[in-house]
Design an enzyme around this catalytic site. Structure first.
Site, short mmCIF file in Angstrom:
data_model
loop_
_atom_site.label_atom_id
_atom_site.label_comp_id
_atom_site.label_asym_id
_atom_site.label_seq_id
_atom_site.Cartn_x
_atom_site.Cartn_y
_atom_site.Cartn_z
N ASN A 19 39.08 -5.61 48.17
CA ASN A 19 37.79 -5.24 48.77
C ASN A 19 37.02 -4.41 47.75
O ASN A 19 37.33 -3.25 47.53
CB ASN A 19 38.06 -4.44 50.05
CG ASN A 19 36.78 -3.89 50.67
OD1 ASN A 19 35.68 -4.30 50.31
ND2 ASN A 19 36.94 -2.96 51.60
N LYS A 40 34.00 -3.39 47.91
CA LYS A 40 33.00 -2.48 48.51
C LYS A 40 31.68 -2.62 47.74
O LYS A 40 31.34 -3.73 47.33
CB LYS A 40 33.53 -1.04 48.53
CG LYS A 40 34.94 -0.98 49.14
CD LYS A 40 35.41 0.39 49.48
CE LYS A 40 36.80 0.30 50.09
NZ LYS A 40 37.31 1.59 50.55
N HIS A 84 35.34 -2.99 58.89
CA HIS A 84 35.90 -1.98 57.99
C HIS A 84 35.53 -0.58 58.49
O HIS A 84 34.44 -0.38 59.02
CB HIS A 84 35.39 -2.19 56.56
CG HIS A 84 36.13 -1.36 55.58
ND1 HIS A 84 35.82 -0.04 55.37
CD2 HIS A 84 37.19 -1.64 54.78
CE1 HIS A 84 36.67 0.45 54.47
NE2 HIS A 84 37.51 -0.50 54.10
N GLU A 95 34.51 1.94 57.03
CA GLU A 95 33.26 2.47 56.47
C GLU A 95 32.06 1.92 57.24
O GLU A 95 31.05 2.61 57.41
CB GLU A 95 33.17 2.14 54.97
CG GLU A 95 34.13 3.03 54.17
CD GLU A 95 34.70 2.42 52.92
OE1 GLU A 95 34.17 1.40 52.44
OE2 GLU A 95 35.71 2.96 52.42
N GLU A 154 44.29 -0.19 58.53
CA GLU A 154 43.86 0.76 57.50
C GLU A 154 43.66 2.13 58.12
O GLU A 154 42.59 2.43 58.67
CB GLU A 154 42.54 0.29 56.88
CG GLU A 154 42.64 -1.05 56.19
CD GLU A 154 41.59 -1.20 55.10
OE1 GLU A 154 41.97 -1.42 53.96
OE2 GLU A 154 40.40 -1.06 55.40
N GLY A 164 40.96 5.51 50.15
CA GLY A 164 40.32 6.16 49.01
C GLY A 164 40.76 7.60 48.79
O GLY A 164 40.14 8.34 48.04
N SER A 166 44.83 3.14 49.96
CA SER A 166 45.45 3.64 48.73
C SER A 166 46.65 2.82 48.26
O SER A 166 47.61 3.38 47.74
CB SER A 166 45.81 5.13 48.88
OG SER A 166 44.63 5.89 49.12
P1 PGA Z 1 41.50 2.01 49.01
O1 PGA Z 1 40.57 1.21 50.07
O2 PGA Z 1 42.56 1.04 48.55
O3 PGA Z 1 40.56 2.42 47.91
O4 PGA Z 1 42.09 3.15 49.74
C1 PGA Z 1 41.12 0.29 50.98
C2 PGA Z 1 40.02 -0.27 51.84
O5 PGA Z 1 39.13 0.50 52.25
O6 PGA Z 1 39.99 -1.48 52.15
#
Ligand code: PGA
Length: 233
Positions: free
Chosen positions: A6, A8, A91, A93, A157, A163, A193
């Site tokens: 992903n 983003k 997601h 976010e 997640e 992140g 992560s």
């Molecule tokens: P990350 O993000 O691996 O940077 O923690 C995962 C995601 O949000 O899909």
């Protein structure tokens, strides 16, 4: 095993093309399905660069209507026309910053599936919800609105792991995936992560069917290393 990167809001068309060219050349394991999820403006470039390979291109979101007065949104037929294979929906976010709810996530997933896209639908508890002992209830609520489909995958997640460099322990991931699978019989990816050095341990859990990778998917060597860690697990 499915490993989805992903991106983003990263990588415009030229960076996306360079990444996809490098990925084409990489020696990816046969037993791993690799997928990249570029931002909308880089999808065409990714589809063209990866044409003729087994690597799938997914969008990061998709509206539930086919067309209409929805400024800033993109629909499933538009993604299909580009040659996009699937989409992420829900997601955290999107839920946190753009008002996405369980209901809108379910509508987006249903419409994308109905139009022939594959879907990765994201669920996961916040840190406060985990501390309050609400993880299972949150996962049940977020999953129950989705309808089972052969082309649906759920990504677990935990919001506190995205992140942040903190990951769920393999046991926590396994437990959460079992809860999700008890509601909906679909493959479940872990996200939060995931890095080359923790991927193998997380993916070794029986209920973990792959990973949704953010930060560590932006570098082609690190993404390929995660795909290799997923092989045979
Ligand atoms: P990350 O993000 O691996 O940077 O923690 C995962 C995601 O949000 O899909």
């Amino acid at each position: 095993m499915l490993i989805a990167g992903n991106w983003k809001m990263a990588k415009g068309p030229s960076e996306a093309a360079a990444f996809c060219r490098a990925l084409r050349e990489a020696d990816l394991p046969d037993d791993v399905d690799a997928v990249v999820c570029p931002p909308f403006t880089s999808l065409a470039e990714a589809v063209q660069t990866l044409a003729g390979t087994e690597i799938g291109v997914f969008a990061q979101n998709c509206h539930w209507e086919r067309e209409g007065a929805f400024t800033g949104e993109v629909s499933a037929p538009m993604l299909r026309e580009l040659g996009v294979y699937g989409t992420i929906v829900g997601h955290s976010e999107r839920r946190q910053w753009f008002g996405e709810t369980d209901e809108t996530v379910a509508k987006r997933a249903g419409a994308a599936l109905a139009d022939g896209l594959h879907v990765i639908a994201c669920v996961g508890e916040t840190e406060a919800e985990r501390e309050a002992g609400e993880t299972e209830a949150v996962l049940r609520r977020q999953t129950a609105v989705l309808e089972a489909d052969d082309n649906l995958v759920v990504a677990y997640e935990p919001v506190w792991a995205i992140g942040t460099g903190k990951t769920a322990t393999p046991e926590m991931a396994h437990e959460a995936h079992e809860v999700i699978k008890s509601v909906l019989d679909v493959p479940v990816l872990y996200g939060g992560s995931v890095k080359p050095d923790n991927a193998a341990e997380l993916l070794a859990q029986g209920a973990v069917d792959g990973a949704l990778v953010g930060g560590a998917s932006l570098d082609v060597d690190s993404f390929v290393a995660i795909c290799r860690a997923a092989s045979h697990s």
